[in-house]
Design an enzyme around this catalytic site. Sequence first.
Site, PDB file in Angstrom:
ATOM      1  N   ILE A  33       0.944  -1.424   0.294  1.00  0.00           N
ATOM      2  CA  ILE A  33       0.133   0.014   0.110  1.00  0.00           C
ATOM      3  C   ILE A  33       0.880   1.636  -0.067  1.00  0.00           C
ATOM      4  O   ILE A  33       0.325   2.180  -0.544  1.00  0.00           O
ATOM      5  CB  ILE A  33      -1.004   0.410   1.159  1.00  0.00           C
ATOM      6  CG1 ILE A  33      -1.749   0.251   0.894  1.00  0.00           C
ATOM      7  CG2 ILE A  33      -0.006   0.301   3.070  1.00  0.00           C
ATOM      8  CD1 ILE A  33      -3.579   0.742   2.128  1.00  0.00           C
ATOM      9  N   VAL A  99       4.129  -5.596  10.493  1.00  0.00           N
ATOM     10  CA  VAL A  99       3.118  -6.160  10.326  1.00  0.00           C
ATOM     11  C   VAL A  99       3.428  -8.028  11.051  1.00  0.00           C
ATOM     12  O   VAL A  99       4.504  -8.019  10.410  1.00  0.00           O
ATOM     13  CB  VAL A  99       2.196  -6.715   8.782  1.00  0.00           C
ATOM     14  CG1 VAL A  99       1.199  -7.580   9.236  1.00  0.00           C
ATOM     15  CG2 VAL A  99       2.243  -5.242   8.666  1.00  0.00           C
ATOM     16  N   HIS A 103       6.192 -12.287   5.696  1.00  0.00           N
ATOM     17  CA  HIS A 103       6.085 -11.636   4.388  1.00  0.00           C
ATOM     18  C   HIS A 103       7.517 -11.081   3.810  1.00  0.00           C
ATOM     19  O   HIS A 103       8.320 -10.869   4.026  1.00  0.00           O
ATOM     20  CB  HIS A 103       5.200 -11.087   4.378  1.00  0.00           C
ATOM     21  CG  HIS A 103       5.673  -9.320   5.743  1.00  0.00           C
ATOM     22  ND1 HIS A 103       5.370  -9.406   6.706  1.00  0.00           N
ATOM     23  CD2 HIS A 103       5.962  -7.943   4.583  1.00  0.00           C
ATOM     24  CE1 HIS A 103       5.504  -7.732   7.564  1.00  0.00           C
ATOM     25  NE2 HIS A 103       6.502  -7.367   6.146  1.00  0.00           N
TER      26      HIS A 103
END
Length: 120
Positions: A33, A99, A103
């Site tokens: 994002i 987060v 990832h």
Amino acid sequence: MAGNDTIFGKIIRREIPADIVYENDEVLAFRDIAPQAPVHVLFIPKHDPIATLDDLQPGDAALVGKLVLAAADYARREGFAENGYRVVMNCRDDAGQTVFHIHLHLLAGAPLGHFGALGR
Ligand code: 5GP
């Protein structure tokens, strides 16, 4: 690590929108994002929301390999493998992890510098 729900869990369940660019049985990938390069895609495990690299166990080796292979496959398909790209995995505070669902960042599309995008 069941029960580790994050914003990425909501993306996997399609509860919030994301620009999904790649998916297979175990890996989902979508555009970051807040991109740090012309191409900035996050590759995440769909079924194992392990919080950090430090939580990985020997049995997770194949899963990590699948994240890396998915990123390499995507880079080839999108045509930027030859020019090159960077993959980054941030672990906890000093790396700026925000987060807590592991990832892999894939950054590409321009010379990235040492260390620029997400090398922090
Ligand atoms: P970290 O800093 O943990 O290594 O990377 C987390 C990444 O997730 C950041 O680059 C951040 O921009 C991205 N991110 C955070 N929330 C969202 C979201 O809701 N959607 C998308 N597509 N990316 C997100």
